[in-house]
Motif scaffolding. Sequence first.
Motif, PDB file in Angstrom:
ATOM      1  N   GLU A  66       0.840  -1.201   0.000  1.00 51.71           N
ATOM      2  CA  GLU A  66       0.000   0.000   0.000  1.00 51.71           C
ATOM      3  C   GLU A  66       0.874   1.250   0.000  1.00 51.71           C
ATOM      4  N   GLY A  67       0.506   2.223  -0.873  1.00 47.38           N
ATOM      5  CA  GLY A  67       1.222   3.491  -0.936  1.00 47.38           C
ATOM      6  C   GLY A  67       0.393   4.616  -0.347  1.00 47.38           C
ATOM      7  N   HIS A  68       1.043   5.553   0.392  1.00 41.91           N
ATOM      8  CA  HIS A  68       0.363   6.685   1.027  1.00 41.91           C
ATOM      9  C   HIS A  68       1.192   7.945   0.837  1.00 41.91           C
ATOM     10  N   THR A  69       0.539   9.085   0.763  1.00 42.71           N
ATOM     11  CA  THR A  69       1.241  10.372   0.617  1.00 42.71           C
ATOM     12  C   THR A  69       0.746  11.328   1.689  1.00 42.71           C
ATOM     13  N   ASP A  70       1.412  12.509   1.773  1.00 46.18           N
ATOM     14  CA  ASP A  70       0.878  13.562   2.645  1.00 46.18           C
ATOM     15  C   ASP A  70      -0.133  14.372   1.840  1.00 46.18           C
ATOM     16  N   SER A  71      -0.634  15.424   2.406  1.00 43.83           N
ATOM     17  CA  SER A  71      -1.701  16.197   1.748  1.00 43.83           C
ATOM     18  C   SER A  71      -1.176  17.346   0.898  1.00 43.83           C
ATOM     19  N   THR A  72       0.147  17.483   0.790  1.00 45.61           N
ATOM     20  CA  THR A  72       0.713  18.573  -0.008  1.00 45.61           C
ATOM     21  C   THR A  72       0.469  18.313  -1.503  1.00 45.61           C
ATOM     22  N   GLY A  73       0.063  19.345  -2.211  1.00 39.28           N
ATOM     23  CA  GLY A  73      -0.159  19.208  -3.657  1.00 39.28           C
ATOM     24  C   GLY A  73      -1.580  18.816  -3.984  1.00 39.28           C
ATOM     25  N   ARG A  74      -1.798  18.512  -5.249  1.00 40.56           N
ATOM     26  CA  ARG A  74      -3.126  18.170  -5.737  1.00 40.56           C
ATOM     27  C   ARG A  74      -3.505  16.734  -5.338  1.00 40.56           C
ATOM     28  N   LEU A  75      -4.777  16.527  -5.038  1.00 39.57           N
ATOM     29  CA  LEU A  75      -5.257  15.220  -4.594  1.00 39.57           C
ATOM     30  C   LEU A  75      -5.070  14.177  -5.680  1.00 39.57           C
ATOM     31  N   ALA A  76      -5.427  14.541  -6.914  1.00 38.14           N
ATOM     32  CA  ALA A  76      -5.325  13.569  -8.009  1.00 38.14           C
ATOM     33  C   ALA A  76      -3.881  13.136  -8.225  1.00 38.14           C
ATOM     34  N   THR A  77      -2.987  14.113  -8.101  1.00 39.50           N
ATOM     35  CA  THR A  77      -1.558  13.798  -8.282  1.00 39.50           C
ATOM     36  C   THR A  77      -1.091  12.865  -7.185  1.00 39.50           C
ATOM     37  N   ASN A  78      -1.493  13.155  -5.950  1.00 39.04           N
ATOM     38  CA  ASN A  78      -1.073  12.316  -4.815  1.00 39.04           C
ATOM     39  C   ASN A  78      -1.622  10.895  -4.940  1.00 39.04           C
ATOM     40  N   GLU A  79      -2.870  10.750  -5.366  1.00 43.35           N
ATOM     41  CA  GLU A  79      -3.454   9.409  -5.502  1.00 43.35           C
ATOM     42  C   GLU A  79      -2.725   8.620  -6.575  1.00 43.35           C
ATOM     43  N   ARG A  80      -2.440   9.300  -7.723  1.00 45.71           N
ATOM     44  CA  ARG A  80      -1.709   8.600  -8.784  1.00 45.71           C
ATOM     45  C   ARG A  80      -0.323   8.201  -8.323  1.00 45.71           C
ATOM     46  N   LEU A  81       0.368   9.126  -7.616  1.00 44.16           N
ATOM     47  CA  LEU A  81       1.735   8.852  -7.178  1.00 44.16           C
ATOM     48  C   LEU A  81       1.757   7.692  -6.180  1.00 44.16           C
ATOM     49  N   SER A  82       0.779   7.621  -5.255  1.00 42.50           N
ATOM     50  CA  SER A  82       0.762   6.534  -4.260  1.00 42.50           C
ATOM     51  C   SER A  82       0.545   5.189  -4.935  1.00 42.50           C
ATOM     52  N   LYS A  83      -0.293   5.145  -5.975  1.00 39.31           N
ATOM     53  CA  LYS A  83      -0.533   3.888  -6.690  1.00 39.31           C
ATOM     54  C   LYS A  83       0.723   3.446  -7.435  1.00 39.31           C
ATOM     55  N   GLU A  84       1.399   4.411  -8.067  1.00 40.46           N
ATOM     56  CA  GLU A  84       2.588   4.070  -8.862  1.00 40.46           C
ATOM     57  C   GLU A  84       3.716   3.592  -7.954  1.00 40.46           C
ATOM     58  N   ARG A  85       3.908   4.249  -6.789  1.00 39.35           N
ATOM     59  CA  ARG A  85       4.982   3.828  -5.881  1.00 39.35           C
ATOM     60  C   ARG A  85       4.709   2.435  -5.321  1.00 39.35           C
ATOM     61  N   ALA A  86       3.436   2.116  -4.950  1.00 40.65           N
ATOM     62  CA  ALA A  86       3.106   0.785  -4.449  1.00 40.65           C
ATOM     63  C   ALA A  86       3.352  -0.260  -5.528  1.00 40.65           C
ATOM     64  N   ALA A  87       2.977   0.082  -6.767  1.00 44.70           N
ATOM     65  CA  ALA A  87       3.188  -0.857  -7.872  1.00 44.70           C
ATOM     66  C   ALA A  87       4.668  -1.065  -8.135  1.00 44.70           C
ATOM     67  N   ALA A  88       5.480  -0.003  -7.966  1.00 45.64           N
ATOM     68  CA  ALA A  88       6.918  -0.117  -8.186  1.00 45.64           C
ATOM     69  C   ALA A  88       7.545  -1.079  -7.198  1.00 45.64           C
ATOM     70  N   VAL A  89       7.111  -1.023  -5.923  1.00 44.57           N
ATOM     71  CA  VAL A  89       7.638  -1.948  -4.914  1.00 44.57           C
ATOM     72  C   VAL A  89       7.214  -3.374  -5.251  1.00 44.57           C
TER      73      VAL A  89
END
Length: 463
Positions: free
Chosen positions: A394-417
Amino acid sequence: MKHLNKLVVAIFMFAGLSSQAQDSNNPWAISFGANAVDGGRVSAAESVKNQFSEYFNAKDFWNIVPSVSYLTVSRHVGDNFSFGVTGSFNKIDKFVTEKSPMNNNDYVVTDIDEMYYAIDGTINYSVGTYFKFIEPVLHIGGGYTFLGDNSAGTVNGGLGFNFWFSEVVGLSVKSTYKHSFEDDRTVMPAHLQHFAGLTFKFGGKDTDGDGIYDKDDACPEVFGLKQYNGCPDTDGDGIIDGDDSCPEEFGLAEFQGCPDTDGDGVANKDDECPEVAGLKTMKGCPDTDGDGIADKEDTCPNEKGPKENKGCPWPDRDGDGVLDKDDRCPDVKGTVANNGCPEVSEEVVKQLNDYAKSILFDTGKSTIKSGSFETLASIKNVMNEYSHARFRIEGHTDSTGRLATNERLSKERAAAVKDYLIANGVDASRLESEGYGPSRPVADNKTAAGRAQNRRTEVVVIK
């Protein structure tokens, strides 16, 4: 007298419906009724000679008071014997006092007007009870009789009958010959006295109130049944509670009153499978495959197997209770719930997440920094120790930046692991990934330290 005869007939008709109580159960008795003094007898010898010819000549010789005129109290003393005391009175208006001068075999009936009183003690002997209600009683004794101003002692003897129409109530009739010790018949002639009245027995003790006297009650403190001598049979199986191993369950005599529901010859109380017919050697349980292991303990009840394999022909090498044929980890001790594989403990999950927290990515990207490769190797090794467990990255981010960007980034980082672990030896079927953006914070996003904690990778065991 006419009415008394009718009463006797009625008692005979109804008395046969019941039976007599034993004197030993009700030792005391009280009788009262009417008496008749027969003035027609002159001596012991002649009373016997003329007994039957003149016995019922009430019109000529009997003296009767139309009221209760006697009272008897008696006490049973054992072996069919009882002792009683009777007090009686009468009004005498006729007595045979002298022989006729014309015929030596005839007597003169003298009209008199005297009161009669008597007190008598008797020893009574019960011959037994016949037809369940007729009890002949012999009696002998003595007493003292007063006739007007005269009195004399008497020796008495006679025969009577009790007609019992309940256990404690009956009709008593008897006749007593009283031989006077006074030779002068004008003072106190020998005579007969007849009695008819009711008798009530009492004094019996029935502690439990079951209708059976304590002396005959095998269970005097507990309400019971007559057919069991006063003992109870709660379940009605014909075995008294005291001898019944299962007093509240209808059972069989061969099992001391316990049931055998499945009919296998093993009483329910000793039967470990009371609803299924089994074998005595198996404590009432079946052994379908005949391997000496009861079906309820046999993992393979339809196939013979050794006890060490729990009745199955296949082994359980790791001894975790899951046969090798069903064990996904046959050489590693696990749990039945996890198909024979070891469960991932909370300590192991914590260890995995301690590693996962230190995985670093390039800023704003899903690229794993090379410094985290060693950490990922440790994660891989732990996962492969639990080769049949499945995990979610599972990937998680902080609240800084845009929500859509954070959700995409958390999915990509979890998939990378996930992809890294698969590429380095973890079975792809055991892994999945998901990103949640900033939606699941573990710290305050208003502080730098809190945001650092919220930017994280977690490993979760899929149940």
